[in-house]
Design a protein around this motif. Structure first.
Motif, PDB file in Angstrom:
ATOM      1  N   THR A  26       0.635  -0.960   0.086  1.00 55.60           N
ATOM      2  CA  THR A  26       0.037  -0.426  -0.103  1.00 55.60           C
ATOM      3  C   THR A  26       0.852   0.824   0.128  1.00 55.60           C
ATOM      4  O   THR A  26       1.867   1.224   0.759  1.00 55.60           O
ATOM      5  N   THR A  85       2.922   1.360  -7.020  1.00 59.44           N
ATOM      6  CA  THR A  85       2.613   0.503  -6.520  1.00 59.44           C
ATOM      7  C   THR A  85       3.092  -0.799  -7.204  1.00 59.44           C
ATOM      8  O   THR A  85       3.108  -1.921  -6.536  1.00 59.44           O
ATOM      9  N   THR A 139      -3.616   0.219  -3.516  1.00 62.00           N
ATOM     10  CA  THR A 139      -3.096  -1.066  -2.586  1.00 62.00           C
ATOM     11  C   THR A 139      -2.791  -1.920  -3.674  1.00 62.00           C
ATOM     12  O   THR A 139      -3.749  -1.596  -4.781  1.00 62.00           O
ATOM     13  N   THR A 174     -11.189  -1.014  -0.148  1.00 64.48           N
ATOM     14  CA  THR A 174     -10.226   0.156   0.570  1.00 64.48           C
ATOM     15  C   THR A 174     -11.082   1.431   0.462  1.00 64.48           C
ATOM     16  O   THR A 174     -12.411   1.522   0.441  1.00 64.48           O
ATOM     17  N   THR A 190      -7.443  -0.635   3.266  1.00 66.16           N
ATOM     18  CA  THR A 190      -7.636  -1.731   2.589  1.00 66.16           C
ATOM     19  C   THR A 190      -7.399  -3.272   3.360  1.00 66.16           C
ATOM     20  O   THR A 190      -6.474  -3.716   3.417  1.00 66.16           O
TER      21      THR A 190
END
Lengths: 249, 249
Positions: free
Chosen positions: A88, A111, A179, B88, B179
């Motif tokens: 994340t 990410t 994420t 999330t 998340t």
């Protein structure tokens, strides 16, 4: 044996993610100012020694568990016979748009790359937006389009999201959290912890381009040649590399 | 047949998550103000009609794909023979501490509950912090401790995280994104879309307690009896319910 590290440079200004604590040996003289009056300083988010201290003194004592304690950029967990990598990152870059990218593409690339650096094939992304009241809708539209292009190029769909709006003055335009969830091939163990003296370091491009591009934009600096951010998804590059060079660690 | 819905009330003020667009029939008169000059208004984050418009006009055209388009509070994806639920949420609640909870416990409960409402057993959480320069470290410590207690009570570990610090005035103390990843049992399909006329609605507690507790704190309101937030993880309750009543949908 070569060591692969992420030189995508997004970590310089916008991704001071989980720091490597091993450089903080006991008694090591810290050249950075200590927190004045126990308040959060900008340096606590820099990815340097202050960040390490915050993680070690506040977050790990509170939240520590065997997976979190490894402090890698991605957590590796097992689900039945699969190994999942999960990472994340929040993106708070200023300005929102810069040469070579914007906060949207950066949030996707950063990410994806945190997963790729653990050897994971990125499968899915989530995207959560914190928007400041008064932000032009057109800005949101441009950022969303840029995220989509970055995600499509990397072959990683954004499958769920969230939007919050905060009062004018309570945030700085746009913050984005992404994420990522990826699949780690059986038997593959990539980690910064596996670096050994004598290792060769593979870099994926020029160091510092992203950082300089952001700074130049922020401070109005000019150079003879235009420096662009090299923000990019490296999952395909890493996959090719792992195919070609089994001894990468 | 009963329908289960989340009445944990965290969505009232701090979790205006993905809205249900089906109430916006074509030609339906919208009682809310339209965006003035195409700028983000607070209402775009409220979870109501303006949020729906932002999602439908900006995010879905840019980011849409079959999973995201379902606009549930959690995405369901398949990994080998597993069904994963992923959700999330960012938490921007003010004040950070209130009767019955704080932003940390709320961030854990809210995301666990988004998974539970899809019938998923929550497995892991990520936590990403955006901290404002100047914030007392003690505040971070209290929030982290509260998150840990909430996560431990629910049996869901926080396995990876991220910390960013923004300049004083660029954020409002603390924003937290969590998340969540969960496992959905084979053959179980819970969804708000499955509600039918005549369904009985199961509620898990008093409606509105969380919202009133936050408002009271924010506006300095007093009541004869003290109203506390009922923020709580509902994953165990939902699991018991599914065991006891197979026809819940």
């Amino acid at each position: 044996m070569p060591l692969i590290i992420n030189t995508d440079a997004t970590s310089l200004l916008s991704e001071p993610s989980t720091p490597n604590l091993s450089t903080e040996a006991p008694g090591f003289a810290c050249p950075l100012p200590l927190p004045a009056g126990d308040r959060i300083l900008l340096g606590h988010g820099s990815g340097g020694k202050l960040s390490a201290k915050l993680v070690r003194q506040i977050f790990l004592p509170a939240l520590g568990n065997p997976v979190l304690n490894r402090l890698e950029d991605q957590a590796i967990v097992h689900l039945k016979d699969s190994r999942l990598a999960i990472t994340t990152d929040s993106f708070v870059v200023k300005p929102l748009f810069f040469k070579g990218g914007d906060i949207g593409s950066l949030a996707v690339h950063g990410t994806i790359n945190d997963l790729a650096m653990g050897g994971a094939k990125p499968l899915w992304l989530t995207a959560a937006f914190i928007l400041e009241e008064g932000l032009p809708i057109e800005t949101v539209r441009r950022i969303a389009a840029s995220m989509q292009q970055a995600a499509a190029n990397a072959g990683v769909p954004i499958i769920t999201g969230d939007t919050k709006v905060v009062e004018k003055g309570s945030a700085d335009g746009v913050f984005i959290n992404t994420t990522g969830i990826g699949l780690v091939p059986e038997g593959l163990f990539l980690s910064a912890e596996q670096a050994r003296p004598g290792d060769v370091i593979l870099v994926s491009g020029m160091l510092g381009d992203h950082g300089i591009a952001i700074l130049a934009e922020r401070e109005g600096l000019r150079f003879e040649t235009e420096i662009q951010s090299d923000s990019a998804a490296l999952n395909t590059l890493v996959a090719c590399l792992l195919d070609a060079a089994q001894e990468v660690r």
